[in-house]
Design an enzyme around this catalytic site. Structure first.
Site, mmCIF file in Angstrom:
data_model
loop_
_atom_site.group_PDB
_atom_site.id
_atom_site.type_symbol
_atom_site.label_atom_id
_atom_site.label_comp_id
_atom_site.label_asym_id
_atom_site.label_seq_id
_atom_site.Cartn_x
_atom_site.Cartn_y
_atom_site.Cartn_z
ATOM 1 N N TYR A 28 -4.176 -52.635 58.187
ATOM 2 C CA TYR A 28 -3.586 -53.887 57.701
ATOM 3 C C TYR A 28 -2.154 -54.023 58.190
ATOM 4 O O TYR A 28 -1.733 -55.079 58.683
ATOM 5 C CB TYR A 28 -3.647 -53.909 56.170
ATOM 6 C CG TYR A 28 -2.916 -55.055 55.515
ATOM 7 C CD1 TYR A 28 -3.348 -56.364 55.667
ATOM 8 C CD2 TYR A 28 -1.781 -54.826 54.723
ATOM 9 C CE1 TYR A 28 -2.672 -57.425 55.055
ATOM 10 C CE2 TYR A 28 -1.105 -55.867 54.111
ATOM 11 C CZ TYR A 28 -1.550 -57.159 54.277
ATOM 12 O OH TYR A 28 -0.884 -58.202 53.686
ATOM 13 N N GLU A 50 -2.251 -62.252 46.403
ATOM 14 C CA GLU A 50 -0.993 -61.753 45.833
ATOM 15 C C GLU A 50 -1.014 -61.906 44.309
ATOM 16 O O GLU A 50 -0.525 -61.038 43.583
ATOM 17 C CB GLU A 50 0.210 -62.496 46.427
ATOM 18 C CG GLU A 50 0.483 -62.203 47.884
ATOM 19 C CD GLU A 50 1.021 -60.813 48.167
ATOM 20 O OE1 GLU A 50 1.329 -60.068 47.209
ATOM 21 O OE2 GLU A 50 1.137 -60.461 49.355
ATOM 22 N N TRP A 58 -1.868 -52.789 46.250
ATOM 23 C CA TRP A 58 -2.376 -53.642 47.325
ATOM 24 C C TRP A 58 -3.633 -53.027 47.950
ATOM 25 O O TRP A 58 -4.524 -53.743 48.402
ATOM 26 C CB TRP A 58 -1.294 -53.865 48.380
ATOM 27 C CG TRP A 58 -1.718 -54.841 49.423
ATOM 28 C CD1 TRP A 58 -1.921 -54.594 50.740
ATOM 29 C CD2 TRP A 58 -2.054 -56.233 49.228
ATOM 30 N NE1 TRP A 58 -2.347 -55.742 51.381
ATOM 31 C CE2 TRP A 58 -2.437 -56.757 50.483
ATOM 32 C CE3 TRP A 58 -2.061 -57.078 48.117
ATOM 33 C CZ2 TRP A 58 -2.822 -58.087 50.659
ATOM 34 C CZ3 TRP A 58 -2.451 -58.408 48.294
ATOM 35 C CH2 TRP A 58 -2.824 -58.902 49.550
#
Length: 199
Positions: A28, A50, A58
C-alpha cells in the site's frame, strides 16, 4: 535511525516503520499512499475507509477493503446514496466489514452529501481546495503532525455540507493518503513521488 525513523528494507529501500514489515502495508505504501486521488468514487471510498478506520488500525481496514468494496457497491456514491434500512441491516450482518451502525449510517449520508456537492463543483474540487501552501518535511514519524489548519478547516466545511466522521485528524490522514500533503519521511524512497511536492 531506529523505530522512529526510516527503516531500510531487504530491498534496500527506506520506509517508515509502519510500512516496513507487514507486506500488505508495504505494498500500500509503495504503490498507493500519498498518490493523488482525483476521481469522485475514489475519493468517496477514501473518506469512507478513513471513517471506518477511526479507532482501529489501518491494516485492519486494508485487509477488509475488498469486502468493503463489495458491500458498498464499489463506493459508487449514487448507489450508496440509495441504500435503505434493508441495506443497513445487510451491512450490519456482514462479517467482512466493520459492523458499526454509526459509521455505516454516516457513509450513506456522506454519499448523499457527495451528490449534493456536484452542484458546487463536486467532492474532488471541494476537498482539494484545502491544499496548503507548504507540506511537512519530517525526518522521523514523531515529527509528522496529526492535524493542520487546513484539515481543521476541511473537517468543518465538510460537516457544514452534511458529512459525518470527518474530524480534523481523520481529514489530515485523508490529505496524507491522497497526496494533498506529502508526509513521507525525508529519506523515504517515496518522498516526492506524488508529483505535487518536491522531494
Amino acid at each position: 535511525m531506529g523505530e522512529d525513523g526510516p527503516i531500510i528494507g531487504e530491498d534496500g529501500l527506506a520506509r517508515p516503520p509502519w510500512a516496513a514489515r507487514d507486506p500488505l502495508l508495504r505494498e500500500y505504501y509503495d504503490t498507493e499512499w500519498g498518490m493523488p486521488v482525483r476521481d469522485e468514487a475514489g475519493l468517496f471510498e477514501r473518506i469512507s475507509l478513513e471513517a471506518f478506520q477511526s479507532g482501529l488500525s489501518w491494516a485492519t481496514i486494508l485487509r477488509k477493503r475488498p469486502a468493503f468494496r463489495n458491500a458498498f457497491t464499489g463506493f459508487q456514491p449514487d448507489e450508496v446514496a440509495a441504500f435503505d434500512e434493508r441495506d443497513v441491516e445487510r451491512l450490519l450482518g456482514d462479517a467482512g466489514i466493520i459492523r458499526n451502525r454509526r459509521k455505516i449510517d454516516a457513509t450513506i449520508r456522506n454519499a448523499r452529501a457527495t451528490i449534493e456537492l456536484r452542484a458546487d463543483g463536486g467532492l474532488v474540487e471541494f476537498v482539494w481546495s484545502f491544499g496548503p501552501a507548504t507540506t511537512p518535511m519530517p525526518r522521523r514519524v514523531s515529527e509528522v503532525p496529526t492535524t493542520s489548519d487546513e484539515s481543521i478547516a476541511l473537517a468543518k466545511a465538510l460537516r457544514s455540507r452534511g458529512f459525518g466522521f470527518v474530524g480534523p485528524t481523520t481529514m489530515f490522514a485523508l490529505m496524507e493518503a491522497i497526496g494533498i500533503i506529502d508526509t513521507h519521511l525525508l529519506g523515504s524512497h517515496r518522498r516526492g513521488t506524488s508529483g505535487i511536492w518536491p522531494g
